[in-house]
Scaffold this motif. Sequence first.
Motif: not given
Length: 362
Positions: A67-70, A107-116, A119-122
Amino acid sequence: MNDADEHDTDAHGHSAHGADGRGAGENGSNDSGRDTGRRRFRLPRRGSRGTDRRGRSRFGRGRVIAALAVIVACLLAFHSAVPNAVGRFGSLLETFLPWLGLAVPVLLTAALLRRSVTALIALLLPAAAWLGLFGALLLPPPGGPAGIVAVQHNVSDVNADPAGTARALLRVRPDLVALEEVTPSALPAYRKALGRDMPHHAVVGTVGLWSRHPLKDVRPVDIKPREIGPGWNRGMRATVLTPRAEVAVHVAHLPSVRIGGSGFSSAWRDESARLLGAALAAEQPSRLILLGDLNGTVDDRGLDPVLAHVGVAGPGFAFSWPASFPLARIDQILARSAKVTHVRSLPATGSDHLPIVARITL
């Protein structure tokens, strides 16, 4: 019972060790109980399909990051839709718009830590929006003849070394040098230091233009907001007689903006920008160069009246203010019927602005 029988009973019977309580504790079921107790406090293993402890898959988690990425992508792509009615927040956002790109690696770092995966697509959205706006500034400058080398610098009215500042500007061998905040006490130093290489110059109020080529039709340009008193002269124009063509050159210093409790204060700057835009529109020669401290970036809608009559510069961010940690390019070199092929900032002088230099192809 003989000794052999007693030994046999001790070795194979369970009652002797059970009564004592130590044998079973060391080798039997009590060890299993302790192991089970320890396992109760271990984190559950991930599922075979990559679910987390709450059973969410790689596509189900990281929704806040997505959502933050959007939101970042929308601010980049639709920054002009952010209203200016309250605190002129739209202009404030546009002043520092390139820095929104820093949200992508965070946000990329957070997405990798969450393995989401979601988020990576967003994150592709803000990355694409930023590259669409600023990617061209990362390209190398095009080759070809320079045409004119122009320098723009707000030298600061408290500059303690005007002569040193002038010598620093001459290192790039400019054809044109525009200065703002030229005080009467510092003017002789600029004339002396710049005059050896650039014999033609004109000064109106606190703005000045030095040139290798002759000047004519020098006159002030009124860009003073109504509420500012007399004696405020920050605009001028001159015709520069280059070997290839005559070029109308404007030098301008728009009013400063402020960030305070009421938001982004830019009313005087915006009014002055409208007056400057009208002056540019009235220029008869089609070829024109604008040099100045416009106290705004080319993304700031407050400069739209000016940008309607000149094109933006080519590759290079050239952040110029503040000199100690440049965050924005509020000093501009812009042109009409000519191409600013490259712009970059120069090392710091005695000013709170960095000088910028550009190549202009006529």
